[in-house]
Scaffold this motif. Structure first.
Motif, short mmCIF file in Angstrom:
data_model
loop_
_atom_site.label_atom_id
_atom_site.label_comp_id
_atom_site.label_asym_id
_atom_site.label_seq_id
_atom_site.Cartn_x
_atom_site.Cartn_y
_atom_site.Cartn_z
N VAL A 38 -8.94 20.15 43.92
CA VAL A 38 -7.82 19.26 44.20
C VAL A 38 -7.71 18.22 43.09
N GLN A 39 -6.49 17.92 42.69
CA GLN A 39 -6.22 16.95 41.64
C GLN A 39 -5.03 16.10 42.04
N CYS A 40 -4.91 14.93 41.42
CA CYS A 40 -3.85 13.99 41.76
C CYS A 40 -3.09 13.58 40.51
N SER A 41 -1.78 13.57 40.65
CA SER A 41 -0.91 13.12 39.56
C SER A 41 -0.98 11.59 39.45
N PRO A 42 -0.80 11.06 38.24
CA PRO A 42 -0.43 11.76 37.01
C PRO A 42 -1.62 12.27 36.20
N ASP A 43 -2.81 11.64 36.32
CA ASP A 43 -3.93 12.01 35.45
C ASP A 43 -4.40 13.44 35.70
N GLY A 44 -4.28 13.92 36.94
CA GLY A 44 -4.71 15.26 37.26
C GLY A 44 -3.64 16.32 37.07
N ASP A 45 -2.49 15.90 36.59
CA ASP A 45 -1.37 16.82 36.36
C ASP A 45 -1.13 16.91 34.86
N GLU A 46 -1.98 17.68 34.18
CA GLU A 46 -1.97 17.70 32.73
C GLU A 46 -0.62 18.12 32.16
N ALA A 47 0.07 19.05 32.82
CA ALA A 47 1.33 19.57 32.31
C ALA A 47 2.54 18.78 32.79
N ASN A 48 2.31 17.74 33.57
CA ASN A 48 3.40 16.89 34.09
C ASN A 48 4.41 17.68 34.91
N VAL A 49 3.90 18.61 35.69
CA VAL A 49 4.77 19.37 36.59
C VAL A 49 5.39 18.44 37.64
N CYS A 50 4.61 17.47 38.08
CA CYS A 50 5.11 16.52 39.08
C CYS A 50 6.22 15.63 38.52
N GLY A 51 6.23 15.45 37.21
CA GLY A 51 7.21 14.57 36.60
C GLY A 51 6.90 13.10 36.80
N ASP A 52 5.62 12.77 37.03
CA ASP A 52 5.24 11.38 37.30
C ASP A 52 4.88 10.60 36.04
N LYS A 53 4.76 11.30 34.91
CA LYS A 53 4.47 10.62 33.65
C LYS A 53 5.78 10.15 33.02
N PRO A 54 5.69 9.25 32.06
CA PRO A 54 6.92 8.70 31.46
C PRO A 54 7.85 9.75 30.89
#
Length: 630
Positions: free
Chosen positions: A182-198
């Protein structure tokens, strides 16, 4: 870049607006006792021998298996499913995930869901298919497969998995598959699939634009095809959703009209239920039931026709209205949100005391053609027909419900190459039939599915990455190569007689599809077919392997072997790839496009990806990877 994302299932949000309950808490456990750390010895099979290395995780695996001092630590404690990793998860997020896992089990553990489904209930008729109409009646075999999925989800939480005897896979395979990263965005979402990074992506994973007027953000996404199944939770999951307990208690305090709307019960446990149905290993797909996808439907009048994924109770019910003789439940059983919303509806019936009939979807509201997979593929050969649309119904969506416009996984487990069969399009290649290895094909192929040269390789590789291993005739890894006396050209079919031979086994994935979801079984079947192809039937007795062989799975990748040893001739080298004609129209357009690229000078991978995605570059035949050469 999003085009490089491996096989993922994204659960796109379906969020109702309500007060958000923020929970803060310390992590479940802060230290990992030495007794709980993964073992390094494999002298005796033990679940920890094949566990991930969680010693550096910010929190220990969950559920806990021992007291902080390591007491009560037994093999039996480790035979259930565990969450681990926690990359990017702060203490509050970790607490919410644990709470959600417990509430997911509350939904999955309902006897009305996993044990005794009432197929004549309103929820079953509206979500799986109307049992009173011949064209939509759920077939008996489909009912069994749906029930199998629910039985599997009921067992995920705390079943004592894989006690001897090991019927399907040996413990080193089975135990490895009992872990969920299990991982959490944004740091755990390397590809930015969640769209939570800038740098939020404008398009969906795979590069396709979202449906008009729809956002790309998601609640969570899962990847069942890495070495360990993985679920990544996005900011929306934590910030805009609440617990199962919260939505039920809120409904109990509200009016019957509020209680009657299924949209009011969106919650984190339902999201996790959706994700769990995508984890192929845990739900026994495709061995016992078809892969669970996110089905896409076209619906509505010609003017304003929609082509959307079946997220949310309204789309789930529209999907169930599709009519096809002899296919009752065929499409609904392939849709993850159908499983999740049905489980939710049954729980509401029990806790609130009513079936939430809203949103109402009349039987006239149905797909205008056979539903398809999230990537647009058909589910069967006769799925190309269309039906006349009903132009009378309104397509207006309620804007308070969050429904993103992206396909949730650009590449699917059930694509071209199935998990247990080799498709008819797979092709074998023997580069040089004059270069014979002296190894009999049935030594390579072996007896049964595990007594062969390639089985250990198949058990250990991750199909989403390229792999290569040199093994001996028993399949054990070997490095460096041994030396010894030469063997005669036709030795007996005993692996021990081939101790001086090396077998280099390889898997090379297709970058665009990330391998199509290779499994232990798909790897075994590919090598088995290769051994039984002309590559394994050469020489005067037609039973000798060529020194090299390869099987290509279209759009997925290729498995190959190379045998070296005493007197084994080196296969003739293939002709080098043709040099592209840079003066051709395709090459001129390709190089012009790349020359005007927005990729920075330091970002070779950006240019490589742009080249691979450009149809003119592919037509030109230019080596895109050369842009990353130093």
């Amino acid at each position: 870049m999003l085009s490089q994302i491996p096989f993922i299932f994204l659960l796109h949000g379906l969020i109702s607006s309500y007060t958000i309950l923020h929970v803060t808490a310390a992590p479940v456990q802060s230290d990992i006792p030495d007794a709980l750390k993964p073992r390094q010895s494999e002298a005796t099979p033990h679940p920890l021998d094949y566990a991930p290395d969680f010693s550096k995780d910010p929190y220990p695996p969950w559920p806990e298996v021992a007291n902080p001092d390591g007491s009560n630590f037994t093999v039996e404690n480790w035979r259930g499913t565990r969450l681990f990793g926690w990359k990017g998860c702060d203490p509050n997020a970790q607490k919410i995930i644990v709470e959600t896992m417990r509430e997911f089990h509350t939904l999955a553990n309902q006897e009305a869901v996993w044990k005794d489904i009432d197929w004549d209930s309103p929820a079953a008729k509206e979500m799986w298919g109307h049992a009173t109409e011949d064209k939509k009646v759920v077939l008996d075999n489909v009912k069994m497969q749906i029930k199998q999925i629910y039985e599997a989800t009921q067992q995920i939480y705390d079943k004592n998995w894989w006690v001897p005897p090991y019927i399907y896979d040996p413990p080193w395979v089975a135990w490895r598959n009992l872990w969920i990263r299990v991982q959490c965005s944004p740091d755990g979402d390397e590809a930015n699939v969640c769209g939570d990074k800038p740098d939020k992506p404008d398009n969906c994973p795979g590069g396709q634009p979202p449906s008009p007027g729809k956002p790309t953000g998601v609640e969570a996404y899962s990847n069942p095809l890495e070495k360990y199944s993985k679920i990544t939770f996005c900011n929306i999951f934590f910030n805009k959703l609440t617990s199962l307990d919260y939505v039920i208690n809120t409904a109990k305090r509200n009016s019957p009209a509020y209680q009657n709307d299924l949209w009011n019960y969106q919650n984190r446990a339902r999201v996790l239920f959706h994700e769990m149905t995508h984890l192929n290993y845990f739900v026994n797909a495709p061995d016992s039931s078809p892969y669970v996808d996110d089905v896409k439907i076209k619906f509505g009048p010609v003017k304003g026709r929609k082509n959307e994924l079946c997220y949310g109770p309204e789309h789930v019910k529209i999907l169930a209205n599709y009519e096809a003789v002899g296919k009752g439940g065929f499409y609904t059983q392939r849709n993850a949100d159908t499983y999740a919303w049905f489980a939710m509806a049954k729980y509401i019936e029990k806790e609130v005391g009513r079936y939430p009939a809203e949103p109402v979807v009349p039987s006239s509201r149905k797909p205008t053609q056979a539903p398809r997979g999230g990537d647009g593929r058909t589910f069967s050969a006769d799925d190309d027909g269309s039906i006349d649309p009903d132009d009378s119904w309104d397509l207006t969506n309620d804007e308070e419900h969050y429904v993103p416009g992206c396909e949730d996984h650009p590449i699917h487990s059930s694509s071209t190459f199935g998990a247990t069969t080799v498709n008819n399009d797979a092709s074998t290649e023997c580069p040089d039939t004059n270069a014979l290895s002296g190894v009999l094909y049935n030594v390579f192929y072996g007896q049964g599915k595990t007594l062969n040269i390639y089985d250990h390789f198949c058990q250990d590789i991750d199909g989403t990455v390229n792999s290569k291993r040199v093994v001996d005739a028993l399949g054990n890894q070997r490095d460096p190569a041994p030396s010894g006396q030469k063997l005669k050209r036709t030795p007996p079919p005993d692996p021990k007689s081939y101790d001086t031979f090396n077998f280099e086994l390889s898997w090379e994935k297709n970058d665009a599809t990330q391998g199509c979801g290779q499994t232990v079984e798909s790897c075994r079947n590919a090598f088995s077919r290769l051994a039984n192809s002309p590559c394994g039937h050469q020489g005067g007795t037609q039973n000798v392997l060529t020194a090299a062989g390869k099987i290509t799975l279209p759009n997925c990748g290729s498995y190959s072997y190379l045998i070296t040893g005493p007197d084994v001739p080196k296969p003739a080298e293939s002709d080098p790839p043709a040099t592209p004609d840079l003066s051709s129209d395709a090459c001129v357009e390709c190089t012009s496009t790349l020359g005007a690229s927005d990729c920075s000078a330091e970002d070779d991978q950006c240019l490589i990806d742009q080249c691979k995605d450009d149809t003119k570059c592919q037509e030109c035949g230019i080596d895109c990877n050369s842009f990353g050469a130093t």
